[in-house]
Each structure stands twice: as C-alpha cells, then as structure tokens.
Design a protein around this motif. Structure first.
Motif, mmCIF file in Angstrom:
data_model
loop_
_atom_site.group_PDB
_atom_site.id
_atom_site.type_symbol
_atom_site.label_atom_id
_atom_site.label_comp_id
_atom_site.label_asym_id
_atom_site.label_seq_id
_atom_site.Cartn_x
_atom_site.Cartn_y
_atom_site.Cartn_z
ATOM 1 N N SER A 33 34.355 39.049 32.946
ATOM 2 C CA SER A 33 34.773 38.290 34.127
ATOM 3 C C SER A 33 36.029 38.925 34.708
ATOM 4 C CB SER A 33 35.041 36.823 33.752
ATOM 5 O OG SER A 33 36.055 36.740 32.760
ATOM 6 N N VAL A 34 36.445 38.436 35.862
ATOM 7 C CA VAL A 34 37.677 38.909 36.486
ATOM 8 C C VAL A 34 38.656 37.747 36.555
ATOM 9 C CG1 VAL A 34 36.463 40.645 37.853
ATOM 10 C CG2 VAL A 34 36.903 38.399 38.838
ATOM 11 N N GLU A 35 39.920 38.079 36.722
ATOM 12 C CA GLU A 35 40.919 37.029 36.853
ATOM 13 C C GLU A 35 40.648 36.223 38.126
ATOM 14 O OE1 GLU A 35 42.960 36.199 34.676
ATOM 15 O OE2 GLU A 35 42.957 37.911 33.315
ATOM 16 N N PRO A 36 40.672 34.906 38.055
ATOM 17 C CA PRO A 36 40.329 34.071 39.222
ATOM 18 C C PRO A 36 41.159 34.360 40.463
ATOM 19 C CG PRO A 36 40.394 32.733 37.236
ATOM 20 C CD PRO A 36 40.928 34.086 36.851
ATOM 21 N N GLN A 37 42.418 34.773 40.285
ATOM 22 C CA GLN A 37 43.267 35.033 41.457
ATOM 23 C C GLN A 37 42.798 36.238 42.267
ATOM 24 O OE1 GLN A 37 44.287 35.094 38.282
ATOM 25 N NE2 GLN A 37 45.655 36.817 37.840
ATOM 26 N N LEU A 38 41.886 37.030 41.695
ATOM 27 C CA LEU A 38 41.390 38.208 42.429
ATOM 28 C C LEU A 38 40.356 37.842 43.489
ATOM 29 C CD1 LEU A 38 40.918 41.030 39.770
ATOM 30 C CD2 LEU A 38 42.905 40.490 41.159
ATOM 31 N N ALA A 80 30.433 30.503 40.561
ATOM 32 C CA ALA A 80 31.620 30.929 39.815
ATOM 33 C C ALA A 80 31.695 32.451 39.896
ATOM 34 C CB ALA A 80 31.550 30.456 38.369
ATOM 35 N N PRO A 81 32.139 32.988 41.033
ATOM 36 C CA PRO A 81 32.091 34.441 41.247
ATOM 37 C C PRO A 81 32.994 35.241 40.324
ATOM 38 C CG PRO A 81 33.286 33.350 43.022
ATOM 39 C CD PRO A 81 32.655 32.269 42.202
ATOM 40 N N GLU A 82 33.876 34.578 39.578
ATOM 41 C CA GLU A 82 34.708 35.313 38.636
ATOM 42 C C GLU A 82 33.915 35.752 37.399
ATOM 43 O OE1 GLU A 82 35.183 30.968 37.467
ATOM 44 O OE2 GLU A 82 34.997 32.149 39.305
#
Length: 216
Positions: A33-38, A80-82
C-alpha cells in the motif's frame, strides 16, 4: 521468505519512493500500500505505485526460481486507493496468476532496441524514437552515443503505473544492461531532479510515461 526477499529488493538503489510505500507480510501473503497522504499528491502516488509494480515483478521472478507459483491481486478495493496489490505464494507453479505479460526467454538476448521494442509492445505501451532531449543539469558525457526513445500510454491511471513498474523490471532483468554490457537509462520521472532535468524536443500526443536512452 517473502519478507526477506522484499527487504533485499528494497535495499537496492534502483527503487524510488522507498519511504512512500509500505508492505505487510502474513504467512505466504504480502500486501502493498501507499501512505494515505499521497492520495492528493499525484506525482508521489504515481511513483510509489510504479515502485510496487517493480517489486511485484521481481518477487514473481524469485518465486518462480524457487519452484513455487503465485497469485497477484491488484487494487483490491477501489474505494481504498491506498491499497495497491497483494501477492500470495501457492505451491504449484502452474497455478500462477500474473496480471503482467509473459515474456519469451529469447527477448533477453535481443539487442538494445529489439529488447526495448519487444518488451514494450508486450506491455501495451507505445514507443517512438525521438530527437535527443534537451538536457539540463545532466552529465552530457554519460549520454553520448545514445539513442533516445519516448514511451507513452493511451491511459494514465494506477493500473498503467503498476504496469510501468513491471515493464521496468522486465527491461532490467538479467542486470541493468543489454547484451553488449552497456547500461540502459530509464527516466520515468520519479527521481525529483528528473522533472527539471529533461525537456523533450519531441511532440507527445498520449500520456508520457518514460524516456529511455540506449547505446547506439
């Protein structure tokens, strides 16, 4: 095994955005996953997804060499694109399910341009030889006697970027070289400097994904 492989891959310098993606291993499954702030930072999110695409492809190579199979599920929840993808090791190699194209072994023995065009076509990107880009703040000697290519795509979304990461790993399989031992340079605009370094002198109609330089 999965965690050891991921940590080994993560230490290698060819990966970008090493602090902007994360993984979780549970048994024979690894989730990425990626960090949500991205999610509101287009460039950083794109590059993190590209990196995950690279890692997934490298893991499939390691899993196949171990004699096992795998199943990849990408973007499991569009709400949930993260959450980018997961890979699960399965016992039998014939049950492998890979969203990326299968490459014939002989592709890796092709010359630089043949390898580039063959692998790029498999991944359904478009590639055109271009005039030499205008290079700003680059070491010009590093790019002497190189042919330049522009790679574009019809679409520009997370699935495209994941595919781009896998393409990059496929281009660099068996080392970051072509058969004559000279390096391929791939700029997918993830290094912070690359946004300012390269200005194309070639009109791009579709979505620009990468600029490649290979030895003549």
């Amino acid at each position: 095994m999965l965690k050891e492989w991921i940590l080994h891959i993560k230490k290698r310098s060819h990966l970008f955005c090493s602090d902007e993606w994360k993984y979780r291993v549970s048994g024979n499954v690894a989730d990425f996953s990626v960090e949500p702030q991205l999610l509101k930072k287009h460039r950083e999110y794109r590059c993190a997804v590209i990196t995950i695409g690279q890692i997934l492809k490298e893991l499939t190579i390691k899993i196949e060499k171990s004699g096992s199979g795998y199943h990849i599920q990408s973007f499991q929840n569009l709400e949930a694109p993260e959450i980018i993808a997961s890979i699960r090791i399965v016992e039998q190699a014939e049950y492998s399910k890979d969203p990326f194209p299968v490459l014939e072994e002989e592709i890796f023995d092709y010359s630089g341009e043949e390898k580039l065009r063959s692998i790029t076509k498999k991944y359904q990107f478009d590639i055109v030889q271009a005039d030499q880009p205008l290079k700003m703040s680059l070491n010009l000697k590093s790019f002497e006697n190189k042919s330049w290519y522009v790679m574009t795509s019809k679409h520009d979304n997370p699935f495209t970027w994941l595919n781009l990461g896998s393409w990059k790993t496929s281009m660099q399989s068996n080392g970051q070289v072509i058969p004559n031992g000279k390096s391929i340079f791939i700029f997918e605009f993830c290094s912070p400097e690359e946004w300012e370094r390269i200005k194309l002198s070639f009109p791009v109609k579709d979505h620009l994904q990468a600029v490649i330089a290979i030895p003549d």
